[in-house]
Design a protein around this motif. Structure first.
Motif, short mmCIF file in Angstrom:
data_model
loop_
_atom_site.label_atom_id
_atom_site.label_comp_id
_atom_site.label_asym_id
_atom_site.label_seq_id
_atom_site.Cartn_x
_atom_site.Cartn_y
_atom_site.Cartn_z
N LEU A 1 127.73 -44.79 3.34
CA LEU A 1 128.85 -44.62 2.42
C LEU A 1 130.13 -45.02 3.13
CD1 LEU A 1 127.93 -41.17 0.83
CD2 LEU A 1 127.50 -43.46 -0.09
N PRO A 2 131.06 -45.65 2.41
CA PRO A 2 132.29 -46.14 3.06
C PRO A 2 133.36 -45.05 3.14
CG PRO A 2 132.23 -46.91 0.80
CD PRO A 2 130.97 -46.12 1.01
N ASN A 3 133.10 -43.98 3.87
CA ASN A 3 134.12 -42.94 4.04
C ASN A 3 133.98 -42.31 5.41
OD1 ASN A 3 132.05 -40.81 3.77
ND2 ASN A 3 132.06 -41.39 1.59
N THR A 4 135.01 -41.59 5.78
CA THR A 4 135.05 -40.98 7.11
C THR A 4 134.01 -39.88 7.25
OG1 THR A 4 137.42 -41.45 7.12
CG2 THR A 4 136.60 -39.93 8.78
N GLU A 5 133.76 -39.14 6.18
CA GLU A 5 132.81 -38.04 6.25
C GLU A 5 131.42 -38.54 6.62
OE1 GLU A 5 134.91 -38.61 3.83
OE2 GLU A 5 136.32 -36.94 4.13
N TRP A 6 131.04 -39.69 6.04
CA TRP A 6 129.70 -40.18 6.38
C TRP A 6 129.63 -40.58 7.84
CZ3 TRP A 6 128.12 -44.84 8.35
CH2 TRP A 6 126.72 -45.03 8.41
N VAL A 7 130.68 -41.20 8.37
CA VAL A 7 130.66 -41.61 9.77
C VAL A 7 130.53 -40.38 10.66
CG1 VAL A 7 131.97 -42.71 11.61
CG2 VAL A 7 131.98 -43.70 9.31
N LYS A 8 131.28 -39.35 10.35
CA LYS A 8 131.23 -38.15 11.19
C LYS A 8 129.92 -37.38 11.02
CE LYS A 8 136.25 -37.49 11.32
NZ LYS A 8 137.39 -36.59 11.00
N SER A 9 129.25 -37.59 9.91
CA SER A 9 127.99 -36.88 9.71
C SER A 9 126.91 -37.34 10.66
CB SER A 9 127.51 -37.05 8.27
OG SER A 9 127.17 -38.40 8.02
N ASN A 10 127.09 -38.48 11.29
CA ASN A 10 126.10 -38.97 12.25
C ASN A 10 126.24 -38.29 13.61
OD1 ASN A 10 124.63 -41.47 10.97
ND2 ASN A 10 126.79 -41.62 10.36
N ILE A 11 127.36 -37.60 13.83
CA ILE A 11 127.55 -36.88 15.10
C ILE A 11 126.76 -35.58 15.03
CG2 ILE A 11 129.26 -35.84 16.62
CD1 ILE A 11 131.33 -37.74 15.43
N PRO A 12 125.98 -35.26 16.06
CA PRO A 12 125.18 -34.01 16.03
C PRO A 12 126.06 -32.79 15.82
CG PRO A 12 124.50 -35.41 17.84
CD PRO A 12 125.76 -36.01 17.28
N GLN A 13 125.45 -31.76 15.29
CA GLN A 13 126.18 -30.54 14.97
C GLN A 13 126.74 -29.87 16.21
OE1 GLN A 13 126.79 -29.66 11.82
NE2 GLN A 13 128.07 -27.94 12.52
N ILE A 14 126.03 -29.99 17.34
CA ILE A 14 126.48 -29.31 18.56
C ILE A 14 127.79 -29.88 19.07
CG2 ILE A 14 124.15 -28.66 19.24
CD1 ILE A 14 124.16 -31.05 21.14
N MET A 15 128.12 -31.13 18.68
CA MET A 15 129.37 -31.73 19.12
C MET A 15 130.50 -31.44 18.17
SD MET A 15 128.16 -35.50 20.42
CE MET A 15 126.80 -35.71 21.56
N ARG A 16 130.17 -31.02 16.95
CA ARG A 16 131.22 -30.78 15.98
C ARG A 16 131.64 -29.32 15.92
NH1 ARG A 16 128.95 -33.33 10.58
NH2 ARG A 16 126.94 -32.71 11.48
N GLY A 17 130.87 -28.43 16.47
CA GLY A 17 131.21 -27.00 16.41
C GLY A 17 132.05 -26.56 17.59
N ASN A 18 132.23 -25.23 17.68
CA ASN A 18 132.97 -24.65 18.81
C ASN A 18 132.03 -24.56 20.00
OD1 ASN A 18 135.26 -24.32 17.21
ND2 ASN A 18 134.51 -22.34 16.44
N PHE A 19 132.60 -24.79 21.18
CA PHE A 19 131.79 -24.79 22.40
C PHE A 19 131.79 -23.40 23.01
CE2 PHE A 19 133.80 -29.04 22.09
CZ PHE A 19 132.65 -29.75 21.79
N ASP A 20 130.65 -23.05 23.53
CA ASP A 20 130.50 -21.76 24.23
C ASP A 20 131.00 -21.95 25.66
OD1 ASP A 20 129.88 -19.33 25.21
OD2 ASP A 20 127.74 -19.43 24.73
N PRO A 21 132.01 -21.21 26.05
CA PRO A 21 132.56 -21.41 27.42
C PRO A 21 131.53 -21.15 28.49
CG PRO A 21 134.04 -20.11 26.05
CD PRO A 21 132.78 -20.22 25.29
N SER A 22 130.52 -20.34 28.17
CA SER A 22 129.53 -20.03 29.20
C SER A 22 128.62 -21.20 29.49
CB SER A 22 128.70 -18.81 28.77
OG SER A 22 128.00 -19.11 27.55
N GLU A 23 128.52 -22.15 28.56
CA GLU A 23 127.66 -23.30 28.77
C GLU A 23 128.35 -24.32 29.67
OE1 GLU A 23 126.37 -25.04 25.15
OE2 GLU A 23 125.49 -23.19 24.34
N ASP A 24 127.52 -24.93 30.51
CA ASP A 24 128.04 -25.95 31.42
C ASP A 24 128.02 -27.29 30.68
OD1 ASP A 24 128.93 -27.41 33.49
OD2 ASP A 24 127.06 -27.34 34.65
N ILE A 25 129.14 -27.58 30.07
CA ILE A 25 129.23 -28.80 29.25
C ILE A 25 130.18 -29.76 29.93
CG2 ILE A 25 129.90 -29.75 27.03
CD1 ILE A 25 129.24 -27.06 25.79
#
Length: 1796
Positions: free
Chosen positions: A1371-1395
């Motif tokens: 689909l020609p929109n920004t939402e579709w492009v961002k939907s290809n990014i995994p959920q773990i990269m779009r959410g809040n990060f846990d400070p305890s994780e070594d990222i």
């Protein structure tokens, strides 16, 4: 009749072009070194050898040659028919035979003769003739034109194309005849043939040869009659002699020497039943079929004696036992024909074979059956090499089947009591025709001195010929004149007379031939020879020919008359001719067209031409001083015509003074008004007074001569002239001639007492007809002699009345017309029936409902005289010009149609012009004024010819010596229309030019030394050179297919300039100074790209051949890389297929790596998807995996292997070839070998194997037929994610047995090498399949742990692959492009994780770039605004991140950001390909200026590729989204660009140019059909409905790029500026495809009153102002009101036109309320004109003239106008009823009845 005869005796036709004639071949043979020539020279005196007088010298020399030698000389002439167009000047061909020489020459009256071909044979030539053989070529027969030379033992056949054949003769031949099917051979009768034998053993005497390679076969005959109709037998009558053959019609004329009669036979191919019948005749008493016996021996004789010299002895026919014969060495002499190598090319189905071309085998050829000869008799053809073995019995031979059959048509009969003292065999036979197109077969019986003319008529129901009558003409000789439908007859008295058919026309005078010094008074009585009794299947009768007597008519040539006219003059002539001192005409010969040769008694020959104007008076008029006059022609015609009908033109007042150049009637000029006391009652009595005056004139009338030749045909001739008069009324250019014809018509109508016709002529020309009062009386006693045709009705046909009734909706009887004469009448009547009545079948099945066709055969006399008088009506009236048979008219023809008649047709044209059909023929488009459609159709037919080329606009540069930058061809008028508001094209050209030095601007700081400054400046130049070297890739896309090379000039290749200029002194900066280190071979690949860019300019439609490709090969080895790129470009545009295989082999054996790469990729691209085996073998040599295991190992460079692997994918694209797929699948994971084999740049080879595998299985998805055992998806997935390596299968097992000594990979798969290729292979195999299970394999990991195992660039490839598999989900929109990014990269990060933030940012950026790349592929070439906005938004976000170059946020991720940004820029360029979008151009220019830091060679290549795609082909091309295009873009835009110019580790640089394979022309350029210049036009584009949108219509201003054609339903040129044009794509897209391929030119036509958009953008100037042309026929018709008021209308024709216009308007108003588009006339104008005419007529009727008292003549004119306008029929008609005439009041109707 004496007066007519006097006219003929007073003048006669003189022959023109009198020239001495000598056959050209005779002069040529004089210089030919042969025995005959030497003998001629020996016999000729020395004085005459040097004589300059050709005629005298030649005659003198020939008189000294013996009679035997002179008999060996012969020649024949014909009209030239070879090598010259029929429309060009006529010429003659001569075939001359003398001794052993045959000369074929050509010449004309304007050009000297020259030798065309000359032949010399071994033995004396018996006969030479032209013949055409039928050769079957590609399921159709073609004529092979030949010259056949007949010798005593063989026939030499020479074709005009250079083939030679020698056909031996199996018997002695007396004559050879040319026919429609081939040659006829007439066997010479021998003494043994006349011996009495069994009936079945008679040998045939006539044989056929259909081709020099065919067997000579006997022909069969089918006699006519009750008892012999079914009898088919061989032609074996030895008394039958052939005297004539012809091709059209296919006839054979024979003569029976015993009966003394001629027979006409039809020559045709034998049928199967006839062939079976002749081979299975009734058996003899011994049980042997006679036919088989004869045919069996005939077969034996023909096939055995074809190589023998002696004739066949008749005793050999008695055969019961077999004898074995061995042929002599010369038996197969025909096999050694010079053209035996061409036999196979003839492809003749019945040609037996190569070894024995004219026989079915050696056994058939050498075997014959005969009995041992009795003692004392001769044996059968003894031969020195023949042997006999009586104990050997040969099997029965297959008889020869006949090919042709002659069927008896007619035989002349001998009159009872007719004795035959002399032979009556025809010495000359020919076909001729008369001016009425009657055909005659003429026999010249020289012994009887007469010419028998047999009339030939073709049957109406069959193709059989009928011979109804025979006419005998006294003649000593005759010759046909085909061009003028006449023949020239030499009478026994020596006079030359011209005949047309059997009608005598005139004597012919030959200038410079003096008359004899004596004159004999006795004359010959012509036509006193008894007529032949005709034998014909039809009822036939003999007749005498009509001829005018010629008492006391002197002969124009020497007359020789006998003393006794009752006897033939031949004896007296023969005794007396040679005593004459004055030469006279002896014979006529060699007629060609209208030229003939006169052979005089002295031996001199004269060539004369007979004028085409065959009537005596005609000849005088045309040769009078000052040239011919139309009036003189007409007066002569009327006088001659009426005289032949029996009129005495000297006693008729109006014909007596026709020779003067005065008006035909004293009333033509306008007269002054005379006072009159009468009112309207007197006016009404005027009409009856005119009729009564006619009756009173009979008392003093003259009588017609009933013995006149045309007297019986007066009614038919009158009716024909009346129809011609109606035809003239329909032509504005010749309507003035109708007044001349109406004078003749009124006279005939009066004399035939046809009052209704006289009334009609008076209504048409009231002032003219009123003055004619004379009439001639036809005696009642002879009136029965007149043949009154049934179609001559009392009601005269009037075409205007018929059209008027059609407009009023009244039923009318079919209108009579004559084919070929009344063409305009026919077309207008059918047009009214089609458009007014609405009968769709009016021009097909219902023609007879509206037209009554009169047979032309009824009017043969009429046609004779009108064909004879070609200039009566301006030389183009009688035989009217042939109009279009489909449409009927052109616009030019419609101009001459009267306005009122043409108005309905013009209205129909106007309506058709609005919405024409795209499949209408060209003639229809021309008729309706849509030249745009005509031009488009014409352009379609010139696909390989000249196309429209737009004029170039000079570049905006003032530098006169500017270097060639390779982009000068892209600036033309089209780009000026597409981007008219700015200079973006010039800016792109500036950005992509690489032929000029770059500006090296480095400021020297005070602390920098000169040496350091020089190094710094050169380092700066090196950075700029990285950009310069990357420019050719973009320039190749920008100039794509924009140049048409000149075949005589090499292709201009711009330089790749790597120098610089340093300001302010413009000093030269070079990299070769040695101050800095320059990478070696830095310019190899840039030079290759430069050659590709130059070659891609060549358009696919250019004229390129193998010689020109080799001609461009440079001599300098430094330019070899450029030439390699040039070869690849030729493959991409399809021209490399023309390169010879020898040249390809030569290039590959040189061992030049670049040349091999370019050549392999080029030929593979040119053979895309063809599975071409020759290219497959060429590629397999360079791929070790495709070679057998035991083959010799070849040292193939690694890059060449990569190119070859890609080539396999291209050649087998989309085929699903199993073997190649299996090999490529294994090659993705090819392990490294020992000794550094396959150890370097493994990534590019694995990627190439993956791309090739994807192309082979492109789009197949799970439907990989026959590959289930390969587990292709699982294997690719393993290559993508890693694991244990599978064991190699098949031939590769031994090859990869030894591990590598350098690279230790173990048994695991190296994912870094195999992942890119496997990922893209999986994507291409499942492209657009929406297979979610496969797409899920390509999802990015959803845990941080797994994410660490994948390289960021692999995430880009996985995202790209997953998206194009799920094609419909993009689909020609920004939402579709961002939907290809995994959920773990779009959410809040846990400070305890070594990222790792950098790892997460890189992964996110690459996934976004991959999704943007998929978005670009999905909407490539669509210019989708949503897709562009989405991509542009991401590009801006990446640029904002990159703007923090010095902060820690970016750190080491600059390279990754630049890579992603380059991919997004390429995605935007794909979406906006060809549009030249300004925002993308700004980004490209921004990156163009950045040359430092991380901006390496690869990034520059990506940015300038984006720039090239943005202006693809100069705006003429865009990208396709087909599977093949997506595969090409994946190869070209692989998201890993080279780090430097020699980098090919991950991707072969040459593959970047494969983006060309995704380009398609979709620019539609409107071109004004009148000015032939590009223009703006509004388009209405309709999209088909889909699951994303409903059927949608958008408006585009062309020139514009169209969407992909499979998405469109219709493309329409919309008004109001231009005429509408619709291209319906729902039916087929081939028409629009052809337009786009040929420069996209769509012709449009500007409407009247409109201005182009360029001149009037807002439409403020296009104000329609209807202007009236006062010269038009319509305005002339409306001037009738003023003339009507004055009483000055000399004819009622304008009133007829106004009446037709009014009736058309009334019919429209009754049918439907008209609007502005319904008619050409406005509703305000017509009622005014109609009321004005009504008022004028009403005032006249009431006796209230507007201009005072009218004269009697004006009263007559007004009366005629009143009767015409009110549609009042003739008052002489007793059945007249006027109740339906609404225009007459009751009082007026009563008044009319009273006077009736």
């Amino acid at each position: 009749m004496s007066e007519v005869v006097y006219e003929e005796t007073a003048t006669m036709i003189a022959a023109g072009d009198l020239q001495s004639f000598v056959p050209f071949g005779r002069e040529h043979c004089r210089n030919h070194p042969n025995a005959f020539n030497l003998q001629l020279r020996e016999l000729q005196p020395a004085s005459e050898l040097w004589c300059s007088d050709g005629a005298a010298g030649l005659v003198g020399s020939l008189q000294e040659v013996s009679l035997q030698e002179r008999e060996r000389e012969s020649w024949q002439l014909r009209k030239g028919c070879t090598g010259v167009n029929e429309d060009e000047a006529e010429f003659e061909e001569e075939l001359y035979t003398a001794g052993n020489v045959v000369v074929w020459s050509r010449g004309s009256r304007t050009q000297a003769s020259s030798v065309y071909k000359a032949f010399t044979v071994d033995s004396p030539v018996q006969q030479a003739l032209w013949c055409n053989f039928a050769v079957r070529q590609y399921s159709k027969e073609e004529l092979e034109k030949t010259v056949c030379i007949f010798q005593s033992s063989c026939i030499n056949v020479h074709t005009v194309t250079g083939k030679d054949f020698i056909s031996p003769l199996p018997f002695q031949v007396s004559n050879v005849w040319a026919t429609k099917f081939g040659l006829l051979l007439e066997r010479k009768n021998t003494a043994n043939d006349s011996q009495p034998n069994l009936p079945g053993e008679l040998l045939p005497i006539v044989f056929s040869m259909l081709h020099p390679l065919d067997e000579i076969a006997p022909i069969v005959c089918k006699p006519s009659g009750l008892f012999s109709s079914s009898r088919v037998q061989y032609v074996s009558d030895s008394n039958m002699k052939i005297v004539f053959t012809c091709c059209e019609p296919s006839l054979v004329i024979s003569y029976d020497t015993v009966q003394g009669t001629h027979t006409v036979w039809a020559l045709r191919r034998v049928t199967h039943d006839e062939c079976s019948m002749v081979l299975s005749c009734p058996a003899d008493p011994d049980g042997t079929p006679l036919g088989l016996m004869a045919s069996g021996f005939l077969t034996s004789h023909l096939r055995n004696s074809s190589h023998l010299d002696s004739p066949l002895h008749y005793s050999a026919l008695h055969s019961h036992q077999g004898r074995f014969m061995t042929s002599s060495p010369g038996a197969h002499s025909r096999v050694h024909s010079p053209t035996i190598s061409n036999m196979a090319a003839l492809s003749r189905a019945h040609s037996p074979g190569m070894a024995a071309p004219s026989f079915t085998g050696a056994a058939r050829f050498n075997t014959s059956f005969h009995s041992p000869p009795p003692r004392g008799h001769h044996s059968l053809l003894p031969s020195p090499n023949s042997t006999a073995n009586d104990s050997i019995l040969m099997p029965e031979m297959e008889p020869i089947k006949p090919d042709l059959c002659v069927e008896q048509l007619w035989t002349e009969t001998v009159p009872a009591g007719c004795h035959r003292e002399m032979s009556s065999q025809a010495s000359k036979v020919f076909l001729t025709s008369d001016l009425c197109e009657n055909n005659y077969l003429c026999f010249l019986v020289e012994s009887h001195q007469h010419l028998r003319c047999v009339k030939i008529i073709e049957s109406n129901y069959t193709s059989q010929l009928i011979f109804p009558s025979v006419t005998t003409i006294p003649a000593k000789d005759a010759a046909p004149l085909q061009n003028i439908n006449a023949m020239l007859v030499l009478e026994a008295c020596g006079s030359l007379v011209l005949y047309t058919g059997t009608t005598r026309v005139s004597k012919v005078h030959i200038p410079n031939l003096l008359s004899t010094p004596f004159s004999l008074t006795n004359q010959l009585h012509h036509f006193n020879t008894p007529l032949e009794i005709v034998s014909t299947p039809a009822n036939a009768s003999s007749r005498h020919i009509p001829r005018l007597s010629e008492e006391a008519m002197p002969s124009p040539v020497s007359e020789l008359k006998g003393l006794n006219s009752k006897h033939h003059e031949a004896s007296f002539f023969e005794d007396y001719a040679f005593q004459q001192a004055t030469p006279f005409i002896h014979t006529l010969r060699d007629p060609v067209c209208n030229r003939v040769t006169l052979e005089l008694s002295s031996g001199v020959m004269l060539r004369v031409s007979i004028p085409e104007i065959v009537l005596v008076k005609w000849y005088n008029i045309y040769n009078a001083p000052g040239g011919p006059s139309v009036h003189a022609e007409w007066s002569q015609f009327v006088t001659c015509f009426m005289t032949l009908m029996g009129y005495n033109t000297e006693r008729l007042a109006w014909t007596r003074h026709l020779q003067f150049e005065v008006p035909l009637s004293p009333v033509i000029a306008a007269k002054k008004a005379r006072p009159s006391d009468g009112g309207s009652d007197e006016i009404l009595t005027l009409y009856f007074a005119l009729i009564q005056q006619e009756a009173s004139s009979f008392s003093s009338s003259l009588k017609l001569e009933s013995s006149a030749p045309l007297f019986p045909h007066i009614p038919a001739l009158f009716y024909v002239l009346h129809l011609l008069y109606q035809e003239l009324q329909l032509d504005e250019l010749h309507r003035a001639r109708a007044s001349s014809l109406v004078c003749l018509l009124q006279q005939l109508a009066r004399d035939l007492q046809l009052d209704e016709y006289v009334d009609q002529y008076w209504r048409d020309f009231p002032s003219l007809i009123s003055c004619f009062t004379e009439s001639c009386v036809i005696d009642q006693a002879v009136i029965g002699q007149m043949q009154r045709p049934t179609f001559l009705s009392s009601n005269p046909p009037c075409v205007f009345s018929w059209l008027s009734s059609c407009l009023r909706g009244e039923e009318s009887s079919p209108f009579p017309y004559l084919p070929g004469i009344c063409q305009r009448t026919k077309l207008l009547v059918l047009s009214y029936a089609l458009y007014i009545i609405g009968d769709d079948n009016a021009t097909s099945t219902n023609v007879s409902k509206y037209l009554f066709k009169l047979s032309a055969g009824i009017f043969y006399s009429f046609f004779f005289f009108f064909d004879t008088y070609p200039g009566v009506f301006g030389n183009s009236i009688i035989i009217y010009p042939c109009l279009s048979t489909v449409v009927g008219f052109t616009l030019k023809d419609l101009e001459s149609v009267p306005f009122g008649v043409a108005l309905p047709i013009r209205e129909a044209i106007y309506r058709c012009r609005e919405q024409p059909s795209s499949d209408w023929p060209e003639a229809v488009c021309l008729l309706i004024g849509r030249q745009d459609l005509t031009k488009q159709a014409h352009k379609m037919t010139l696909a390989k010819n000249k196309a429209v080329r737009f004029s170039l606009v000079p570049p905006a540069s003032t530098d006169a010596d500017e270097e060639e930058d390779g982009m000068s061809d892209i600036i033309h008028e089209v780009t000026g229309l597409i981007w008219s508001q700015d200079l973006r094209v010039q800016e792109v050209r500036r950005l992509l030019q690489s032929s000029r030095p770059v500006r090296v601007s480095v400021v020297q700081l005070p602390e920098v030394s000169d040496h350091e400054y020089i190094e710094e400046r050169e380092n700066k130049l090196l950075q700029l050179c990285q950009r310069t070297m990357a420019l050719p890739v973009g320039r190749g896309l920008f100039t794509l297919f924009s140049y048409h090379p000149v075949p005589t000039e090499p292709l201009p290749v711009p330089k790749l300039n790597l120098t610089g200029r340093a300001p302010p002194r413009n000093a030269m900066v070079d990299l070769n100074s040695g101050n800095i280190d320059v990478p070696p071979n830095m310019t190899n690949w840039p030079s290759f790209h430069n050659g590709v860019a130059a070659g891609l300019k060549i358009a696919p439609a250019s004229q390129v051949d193998s010689a020109w490709i080799a001609y461009n090969k440079p001599k300098s080895p430094e330019l070899a890389n450029e030439y390699a790129g040039f070869l690849m470009a030729l493959g991409l545009n399809g021209h490399l297929t023309k390169l010879a295989t020898l040249n390809i082999h030569d290039y590959l054996t040189k061992g030049h790596e670049m040349t091999s790469i370019g050549l392999l990729l080029g030929v593979s691209s040119a053979k895309l998807g063809t599975m071409d085996m020759s290219i497959t073998r060429l590629l397999s040599i360079h791929i070790p995996a495709l070679l057998p295991p035991t083959s010799t190992e070849l040292d193939v460079p690694h890059n060449v292997q990569v190119a070859a692997v890609i080539g396999i994918g291209l050649v087998y694209q989309g085929t699903g070839h199993r073997h190649n797929a299996e090999v490529l699948l294994s090659e993705i994971g090819r392990p490294p070998g020992p000794e550094m084999e396959y150890c370097t740049d493994r990534e590019s080879y694995s990627l190439a194997a993956g791309l090739a595998l994807g192309m082979v299985c492109l789009g197949h998805g799970s439907n990989l037929i026959g590959m289930t055992d390969l587990n292709v998806p699982e294997q690719l997935y393993q290559y993508m994610v890693g694991g244990h390596r599978r064991a190699q299968a098949g031939a590769n097992r031994e090859r990869h047995k030894s591990p590598s000594y350098q690279i230790k990979e173990g048994d695991t798969i190296n994912v870094d090498v195999t992942c890119p290729g496997a990922t893209l292979a999986l994507a291409m195999i499942y492209l657009k399949t929406n297979n979610r299970s496969i797409a899920d394999w390509l999802k990015p990991p959803d845990t941080w742990f797994l994410l660490d195992f994948i390289k960021p660039e692999f995430l880009l490839l996985r995202t790209l692959a997953r998206c194009i598999i799920m094609w419909d989900d993009i689909l020609p929109n920004t939402e579709w492009v961002k939907s290809n990014i995994p959920q773990i990269m779009r959410g809040n990060f846990d400070p305890s994780e070594d990222i790792n933030i950098d790892t997460m940012a890189q992964a996110q950026d690459y996934i976004t770039a991959g999704a943007c790349m998929a978005l670009g592929l999905r909407f490539a070439g669509s210019a989708n605004s949503d897709a562009f906005d989405c991509l542009y938004e991401f590009a801006r976000s990446f640029m904002r991140i990159m703007s923090f170059a010095g902060t820690a946020t970016v750190g080491m991720g600059y390279y990754n950001l630049q890579t992603c940004l380059s991919m997004i820029l390429l995605a935007m360029s794909m979406v906006m390909a060809g549009t030249g979008n300004l925002k993308v151009l700004q980004l490209c220019r921004f990156f163009h200026k950045r040359t430092g830091g991380e901006m390496n060679y690869g990034f520059h290549m990506a940015h300038h590729m984006a720039l090239g795609l943005l202006f693809l082909g100069g705006g003429r091309y865009t990208l396709s989204t087909s599977n093949s295009a997506i595969a090409a873009l994946l190869c070209a835009l692989y998201p890993h660009f080279p780090a430097h110019s020699t980098d090919n580790r991950y991707h072969l640089q040459a593959l970047r140019h494969l983006a060309v394979l995704a380009a398609e022309p979709r620019l539609l350029v409107p071109v004004d059909v009148d000015s032939l210049k590009p223009c703006y036009a509004l388009l209405e584009v309709t999209f088909k409905g889909s699951k994303w949108y409903k059927e949608t219509t958008v408006e585009l201003m062309a020139p514009t790029l169209l969407p992909e054609l499979h998405l469109l339903k219709e493309v329409k040129v919309k008004g109001p500026r231009y005429w509408e044009l619709s291209l319906d794509l729902s039916k087929e897209t081939q028409h629009l495809n052809s337009i786009l391929i040929r420069d996209g030119v769509l012709y449009v036509k500007l409407r009247a009153g409109q201005l182009p958009y360029k001149d009037d953008p807002q439409g403020w100037k296009s104000l329609l102002a209807t202007t009236v042309n006062h010269r038009s026929s319509g305005v002339t018709a409306f001037k009738v009101v003023g003339a009507l008021r004055q009483g000055e209308l000399q004819q009622t024709f304008p009133l007829w036109q106004l009446r037709l216009v009014v009736e058309l308007w009334d019919s429209r108003m009754l049918r439907v309320r008209a609007n502005k588009h319904d008619t050409l006339l406005t509703s305000e104008f017509l009622p005014v004109m109609k009321n004005a005419v009504d008022l004028a007529l009403d005032n006249w009727l009431k006796g209230k003239p507007i201009v005072g008292v009218l004269s009697r003549e004006s009263q007559s004119i007004m009366l005629a106008c009143f009767l015409v306008y009110r549609s009042i029929p003739c008052f002489k008609n007793t059945n007249t009823h006027l109740q339906g005439k609404t225009h007459l009041s009751r009082k007026e109707t009563h008044r009319v009845y009273i006077y009736k």
